[in-house]
Scaffold this motif. Structure first.
Motif, PDB file in Angstrom:
ATOM      1  N   GLY A  35      54.542  47.579  27.202  1.00 45.94           N
ATOM      2  CA  GLY A  35      55.321  48.874  27.067  1.00 45.94           C
ATOM      3  C   GLY A  35      54.931  49.972  26.290  1.00 45.94           C
ATOM      4  O   GLY A  35      54.003  49.724  25.493  1.00 45.94           O
ATOM      5  N   TRP A  36      55.878  50.965  26.157  1.00 49.23           N
ATOM      6  CA  TRP A  36      55.659  52.042  25.569  1.00 49.23           C
ATOM      7  C   TRP A  36      56.966  52.557  24.823  1.00 49.23           C
ATOM      8  O   TRP A  36      58.090  52.223  25.681  1.00 49.23           O
ATOM      9  N   TYR A  37      56.919  52.921  23.638  1.00 49.03           N
ATOM     10  CA  TYR A  37      58.085  53.314  22.849  1.00 49.03           C
ATOM     11  C   TYR A  37      57.507  54.552  22.238  1.00 49.03           C
ATOM     12  O   TYR A  37      56.553  55.210  22.386  1.00 49.03           O
ATOM     13  N   ARG A  38      58.813  55.426  21.632  1.00 50.65           N
ATOM     14  CA  ARG A  38      58.153  56.726  21.161  1.00 50.65           C
ATOM     15  C   ARG A  38      59.071  57.004  20.187  1.00 50.65           C
ATOM     16  O   ARG A  38      60.167  56.536  19.584  1.00 50.65           O
ATOM     17  N   GLN A  39      58.776  57.982  19.141  1.00 52.08           N
ATOM     18  CA  GLN A  39      59.617  58.211  17.980  1.00 52.08           C
ATOM     19  C   GLN A  39      59.308  59.566  17.616  1.00 52.08           C
ATOM     20  O   GLN A  39      58.041  60.186  17.422  1.00 52.08           O
ATOM     21  N   ALA A  40      60.374  60.518  17.536  1.00 55.92           N
ATOM     22  CA  ALA A  40      60.391  61.775  17.334  1.00 55.92           C
ATOM     23  C   ALA A  40      60.714  61.989  15.713  1.00 55.92           C
ATOM     24  O   ALA A  40      61.439  61.097  15.246  1.00 55.92           O
ATOM     25  N   PRO A  41      60.603  62.898  15.096  1.00 54.21           N
ATOM     26  CA  PRO A  41      60.580  63.065  13.916  1.00 54.21           C
ATOM     27  C   PRO A  41      62.334  63.165  13.716  1.00 54.21           C
ATOM     28  O   PRO A  41      63.211  63.735  14.320  1.00 54.21           O
ATOM     29  N   GLY A  42      62.858  62.390  12.513  1.00 56.41           N
ATOM     30  CA  GLY A  42      64.082  62.088  12.275  1.00 56.41           C
ATOM     31  C   GLY A  42      64.952  61.174  13.169  1.00 56.41           C
ATOM     32  O   GLY A  42      65.877  61.119  12.880  1.00 56.41           O
ATOM     33  N   ASN A  43      64.114  60.551  14.150  1.00 55.85           N
ATOM     34  CA  ASN A  43      64.745  59.570  15.022  1.00 55.85           C
ATOM     35  C   ASN A  43      64.058  58.197  14.903  1.00 55.85           C
ATOM     36  O   ASN A  43      62.960  58.055  14.501  1.00 55.85           O
ATOM     37  N   GLU A  44      64.999  57.369  15.427  1.00 55.63           N
ATOM     38  CA  GLU A  44      64.479  55.827  15.508  1.00 55.63           C
ATOM     39  C   GLU A  44      63.404  55.674  16.581  1.00 55.63           C
ATOM     40  O   GLU A  44      63.537  56.495  17.432  1.00 55.63           O
ATOM     41  N   ARG A  45      62.459  54.908  16.432  1.00 54.20           N
ATOM     42  CA  ARG A  45      61.773  54.432  17.747  1.00 54.20           C
ATOM     43  C   ARG A  45      62.504  54.021  18.840  1.00 54.20           C
ATOM     44  O   ARG A  45      63.508  53.331  18.622  1.00 54.20           O
ATOM     45  N   GLU A  46      62.285  54.378  20.166  1.00 58.67           N
ATOM     46  CA  GLU A  46      63.048  54.230  21.225  1.00 58.67           C
ATOM     47  C   GLU A  46      62.269  53.648  22.484  1.00 58.67           C
ATOM     48  O   GLU A  46      60.932  54.024  22.536  1.00 58.67           O
ATOM     49  N   LEU A  47      62.701  52.745  23.130  1.00 62.20           N
ATOM     50  CA  LEU A  47      62.085  52.273  24.095  1.00 62.20           C
ATOM     51  C   LEU A  47      61.802  53.522  25.333  1.00 62.20           C
ATOM     52  O   LEU A  47      62.854  54.311  25.664  1.00 62.20           O
ATOM     53  N   VAL A  48      60.710  53.344  25.793  1.00 68.73           N
ATOM     54  CA  VAL A  48      60.464  54.605  27.091  1.00 68.73           C
ATOM     55  C   VAL A  48      60.272  53.772  28.517  1.00 68.73           C
ATOM     56  O   VAL A  48      60.808  53.923  29.248  1.00 68.73           O
ATOM     57  N   ALA A  49      59.345  52.790  28.261  1.00 67.79           N
ATOM     58  CA  ALA A  49      59.415  51.898  29.569  1.00 67.79           C
ATOM     59  C   ALA A  49      58.338  50.537  29.102  1.00 67.79           C
ATOM     60  O   ALA A  49      57.637  50.513  28.033  1.00 67.79           O
ATOM     61  N   THR A  50      59.062  49.579  29.864  1.00 67.49           N
ATOM     62  CA  THR A  50      58.421  48.283  29.811  1.00 67.49           C
ATOM     63  C   THR A  50      57.787  47.632  31.221  1.00 67.49           C
ATOM     64  O   THR A  50      58.602  47.889  32.404  1.00 67.49           O
ATOM     65  N   LEU A  51      56.873  46.762  31.082  1.00 68.85           N
ATOM     66  CA  LEU A  51      56.419  45.952  32.571  1.00 68.85           C
ATOM     67  C   LEU A  51      56.364  44.952  32.079  1.00 68.85           C
ATOM     68  O   LEU A  51      55.342  44.455  31.103  1.00 68.85           O
ATOM     69  N   GLY A  52      56.744  43.886  32.952  1.00 65.29           N
ATOM     70  CA  GLY A  52      56.685  42.377  32.401  1.00 65.29           C
ATOM     71  C   GLY A  52      55.401  41.891  33.259  1.00 65.29           C
ATOM     72  O   GLY A  52      54.976  42.579  34.250  1.00 65.29           O
ATOM     73  N   SER A  53      54.823  40.902  33.167  1.00 65.46           N
ATOM     74  CA  SER A  53      53.787  40.247  33.879  1.00 65.46           C
ATOM     75  C   SER A  53      54.315  39.830  35.188  1.00 65.46           C
ATOM     76  O   SER A  53      53.399  39.449  36.057  1.00 65.46           O
ATOM     77  N   SER A  54      55.453  39.773  35.706  1.00 69.17           N
ATOM     78  CA  SER A  54      55.818  39.488  36.894  1.00 69.17           C
ATOM     79  C   SER A  54      55.963  40.853  37.471  1.00 69.17           C
ATOM     80  O   SER A  54      56.373  40.752  38.762  1.00 69.17           O
ATOM     81  N   GLY A  55      55.840  42.045  36.865  1.00 68.70           N
ATOM     82  CA  GLY A  55      56.024  43.412  37.745  1.00 68.70           C
ATOM     83  C   GLY A  55      57.139  43.843  37.573  1.00 68.70           C
ATOM     84  O   GLY A  55      57.477  44.795  37.802  1.00 68.70           O
ATOM     85  N   SER A  56      58.152  43.327  36.678  1.00 68.18           N
ATOM     86  CA  SER A  56      59.621  43.726  36.404  1.00 68.18           C
ATOM     87  C   SER A  56      59.369  45.029  35.672  1.00 68.18           C
ATOM     88  O   SER A  56      58.447  45.094  34.643  1.00 68.18           O
ATOM     89  N   THR A  57      60.025  46.099  35.935  1.00 68.84           N
ATOM     90  CA  THR A  57      60.091  47.253  34.967  1.00 68.84           C
ATOM     91  C   THR A  57      61.365  47.872  34.338  1.00 68.84           C
ATOM     92  O   THR A  57      62.269  47.375  34.897  1.00 68.84           O
ATOM     93  N   MET A  58      61.406  48.280  33.338  1.00 70.20           N
ATOM     94  CA  MET A  58      62.611  48.971  32.538  1.00 70.20           C
ATOM     95  C   MET A  58      62.157  50.380  32.151  1.00 70.20           C
ATOM     96  O   MET A  58      61.042  50.375  31.391  1.00 70.20           O
ATOM     97  N   TYR A  59      62.977  51.297  32.521  1.00 70.34           N
ATOM     98  CA  TYR A  59      62.908  52.786  31.841  1.00 70.34           C
ATOM     99  C   TYR A  59      64.175  53.091  31.159  1.00 70.34           C
ATOM    100  O   TYR A  59      65.269  53.018  31.585  1.00 70.34           O
ATOM    101  N   ALA A  60      63.903  54.028  30.227  1.00 73.31           N
ATOM    102  CA  ALA A  60      64.864  54.753  29.554  1.00 73.31           C
ATOM    103  C   ALA A  60      65.608  55.518  30.536  1.00 73.31           C
ATOM    104  O   ALA A  60      64.757  56.188  31.320  1.00 73.31           O
TER     105      ALA A  60
END
Length: 119
Positions: A35-60
């Protein structure tokens, strides 16, 4: 030694597109999740998107409909993940990190790639 290397970041105008890539090396099995996470200045790292081996996805919620995560399932590049980012906004500006999670829950991280969206 497992390494994740991101590429594809850069400077783009609002409304533009970028495609991030992440390739893992030093690993002889597939990550259960990538998956991908991102962190902007002054912010915590947050989830952007993930992809499982089964093909399942999750998006912010903030990126749904604009970003798409995909994974290369070719035998020799199965631990390669992409993030297609369209309709970019200034608030998408951040350092983007690639993540790989094993079936045992162990996390591996890339060094990060900067994405800057100008208004």
């Amino acid at each position: 030694q497992v390494q994740l290397v991101e590429s594809g970041g850069g400077l783009v105008q609002s409304g533009g597109s970028l495609r991030l890539s992440c390739a893992a090396s030093g690993i002889f099995f597939s990550f259960k999740y990538m998956g991908w996470y991102r962190q902007a200045p002054g912010n915590e790292r947050e989830l952007v998107a993930t992809l499982g081996s089964s093909g399942s996805t999750m998006y912010a919620d903030s990126v749904k409909g604009r970003f798409a995560i995909s994974r290369d399932n070719t035998k020799n590049t199965k631990n390669t993940v992409y993030l297609q980012m369209n309709s970019l906004k200034p608030e998408d500006t951040a350092v983007y990190y690639c993540n790989g999670r094993t079936i045992l829950g162990q996390d591996y991280w890339g060094q990060g790639t900067q994405v800057t969206v100008s208004s």
